[in-house]
Enzyme design. Structure first.
Site, PDB file in Angstrom:
ATOM      1  N   ASN A   1      85.855 -20.865  43.359  1.00  0.00           N
ATOM      2  CA  ASN A   1      86.983 -20.398  43.100  1.00  0.00           C
ATOM      3  C   ASN A   1      86.517 -20.258  41.641  1.00  0.00           C
ATOM      4  OD1 ASN A   1      89.479 -20.252  41.977  1.00  0.00           O
ATOM      5  ND2 ASN A   1      90.234 -22.369  41.983  1.00  0.00           N
TER       6      ASN A   1
ATOM      7  N   LYS B   1      89.198 -18.655  40.064  1.00  0.00           N
ATOM      8  CA  LYS B   1      90.319 -18.807  38.795  1.00  0.00           C
ATOM      9  C   LYS B   1      91.008 -17.800  38.026  1.00  0.00           C
ATOM     10  CE  LYS B   1      89.634 -23.729  38.304  1.00  0.00           C
ATOM     11  NZ  LYS B   1      89.842 -24.604  37.771  1.00  0.00           N
TER      12      LYS B   1
ATOM     13  N   HIS C   1      95.591 -25.257  46.298  1.00  0.00           N
ATOM     14  CA  HIS C   1      95.121 -25.642  44.745  1.00  0.00           C
ATOM     15  C   HIS C   1      95.818 -26.482  43.675  1.00  0.00           C
ATOM     16  CE1 HIS C   1      92.422 -25.828  40.936  1.00  0.00           C
ATOM     17  NE2 HIS C   1      92.015 -25.857  41.908  1.00  0.00           N
TER      18      HIS C   1
ATOM     19  N   GLU D   1      96.664 -25.994  40.959  1.00  0.00           N
ATOM     20  CA  GLU D   1      96.732 -25.606  38.853  1.00  0.00           C
ATOM     21  C   GLU D   1      97.662 -24.546  39.970  1.00  0.00           C
ATOM     22  OE1 GLU D   1      93.313 -23.514  38.269  1.00  0.00           O
ATOM     23  OE2 GLU D   1      92.649 -25.201  37.509  1.00  0.00           O
TER      24      GLU D   1
ATOM     25  N   GLU E   1      90.078 -32.637  45.785  1.00  0.00           N
ATOM     26  CA  GLU E   1      90.321 -32.072  43.603  1.00  0.00           C
ATOM     27  C   GLU E   1      91.061 -33.452  43.813  1.00  0.00           C
ATOM     28  OE1 GLU E   1      88.226 -28.143  43.559  1.00  0.00           O
ATOM     29  OE2 GLU E   1      91.193 -28.390  43.758  1.00  0.00           O
TER      30      GLU E   1
ATOM     31  N   GLY F   1      88.073 -29.878  35.968  1.00  0.00           N
ATOM     32  CA  GLY F   1      87.512 -29.514  34.364  1.00  0.00           C
ATOM     33  C   GLY F   1      87.326 -29.813  33.519  1.00  0.00           C
TER      34      GLY F   1
ATOM     35  N   SER G   1      84.760 -30.734  38.622  1.00  0.00           N
ATOM     36  CA  SER G   1      83.225 -31.245  37.804  1.00  0.00           C
ATOM     37  C   SER G   1      82.240 -31.484  38.644  1.00  0.00           C
ATOM     38  CB  SER G   1      83.278 -32.550  36.996  1.00  0.00           C
ATOM     39  OG  SER G   1      84.889 -31.983  36.170  1.00  0.00           O
TER      40      SER G   1
HETATM   41  C1  PEP Z   1      88.662 -26.346  41.037  1.00  0.00           C
HETATM   42  O1  PEP Z   1      89.650 -25.745  39.646  1.00  0.00           O
HETATM   43  O2  PEP Z   1      88.770 -26.542  42.040  1.00  0.00           O
HETATM   44  C2  PEP Z   1      87.383 -27.248  40.410  1.00  0.00           C
HETATM   45  C3  PEP Z   1      86.561 -27.512  41.070  1.00  0.00           C
HETATM   46  O3  PEP Z   1      87.629 -26.798  39.420  1.00  0.00           O
HETATM   47  P1  PEP Z   1      85.577 -27.374  38.631  1.00  0.00           P
HETATM   48  O4  PEP Z   1      84.888 -27.035  39.820  1.00  0.00           O
HETATM   49  O5  PEP Z   1      85.541 -26.843  37.034  1.00  0.00           O
HETATM   50  O6  PEP Z   1      85.866 -28.545  38.188  1.00  0.00           O
END
Ligand code: PEP
Length: 253
Positions: A13, A15, A100, A102, A170, A176, A215
């Site tokens: 992803n 973003k 997601h 976000e 998630e 992040g 992460s």
């Molecule tokens: C995400 O945005 O779905 C995500 C898992 O981000 P990150 O891997 O940077 O934690």
């Protein structure tokens, strides 16, 4: 990683990152896939909508899929700035991320909205990656399972199947941040999600992939991907670096 019930999926992803030159990342992933990775893992990259066409061209005749990061539930209409599942499919996308954290946090997406978007994805023949996850506060209050089960119960449409639906767990606090739950915590959540999925779609739940996201890096991917009921990864930051993304794919292969 053989003997799996479900073929792993590693999804990137991006973003709101990437200009035209970033298609080079897709090309590097494409060129770095080993025969073993191709044989064992499904690979997906979700760039910003502006790059979907060029990324689709870059992966032509390869097993890499391209997806959207969001969609409007309706097929068309007076929804300025929005993109429908049909439009994503028209560009060559085959997946779309739905709900997601976000989107939930910054665009006030609700579980009902996620449900409608998942139906929109199905209508256009896209596979929806439905995201669920608890906040730090919810985890500290011991409400993780209640939260993610409720998100799933409302978000996943009846009749969902393994071709049109992927689930991504998630934890919001892991995205992040460099933090990850323990393998035992992930195992508990994924087992609970699969059980809940069984209540919604019956035996098909055994075939639906449940990804872990938050992460994931090359350094922790092998341990995370070895957890029972983890069928791949949804990767944010590390998917923007071809070498790291390939390292995560290798950990699943
Ligand atoms: C995400 O945005 O779905 C995500 C898992 O981000 P990150 O891997 O940077 O934690």
């Amino acid at each position: 990683m053989t003997g799996r019930l479900r073929r792993p999926l590693v999804a990137g992803n991006w973003k709101m990152n990437g200009l035209r030159e970033s298609v080079a990342i897709v090309e590097a992933v494409r060129n770095g896939l080993t025969p073993r990775m191709r044989e064992a893992v499904d690979v997906l990259i979700c760039p910003p909508s502006t790059l979907i066409s060029s990324c689709v061209a870059a992966v032509y005749d390869t097993p890499i899929a391209i997806g959207g990061q969001n969609l409007h539930a309706k097929a068309s209409g007076a929804f300025t700035g929005s993109i429908s599942a049909e439009m994503l499919a028209d560009l060559g996308a085959t997946y779309v991320i739905v709900g997601h954290s976000e989107r939930r946090a910054y665009h006030h997406e609700t579980d009902d909205g996620v449900h409608a978007k998942a139906l929109g994805a199905r209508r256009a023949g896209l596979c929806g990656i439905i995201c669920v996850g608890e906040t730090k506060e919810e985890r500290e209050e011991g409400r993780t399972l209640d939260i993610v089960r409720a998100q799933l119960a409302i978000g996943v449409p009846k009749g969902a199947n393994a071709r049109d639906t992927v689930i991504a767990y998630e934890p919001v606090w892991a995205i992040g941040t460099g933090l990850t739950p323990t393998p035992a915590d992930i195992a508990e959540v994924h087992a609970s999600l699969r059980e809940m999925l069984g209540q919604i779609i019956g035996s098909e739940a055994q075939k639906v992939r449940i990804l872990y996201g938050g992460s994931v890096k090359p350094g922790n991917a092998r341990e995370l991907m070895a957890v029972e009921n983890v069928d791949g990864a949804l990767v944010g930051g590390a998917s923007l670096v071809a070498e790291d993304f390939l390292g995560i794919i290798a950990a699943c292969a």
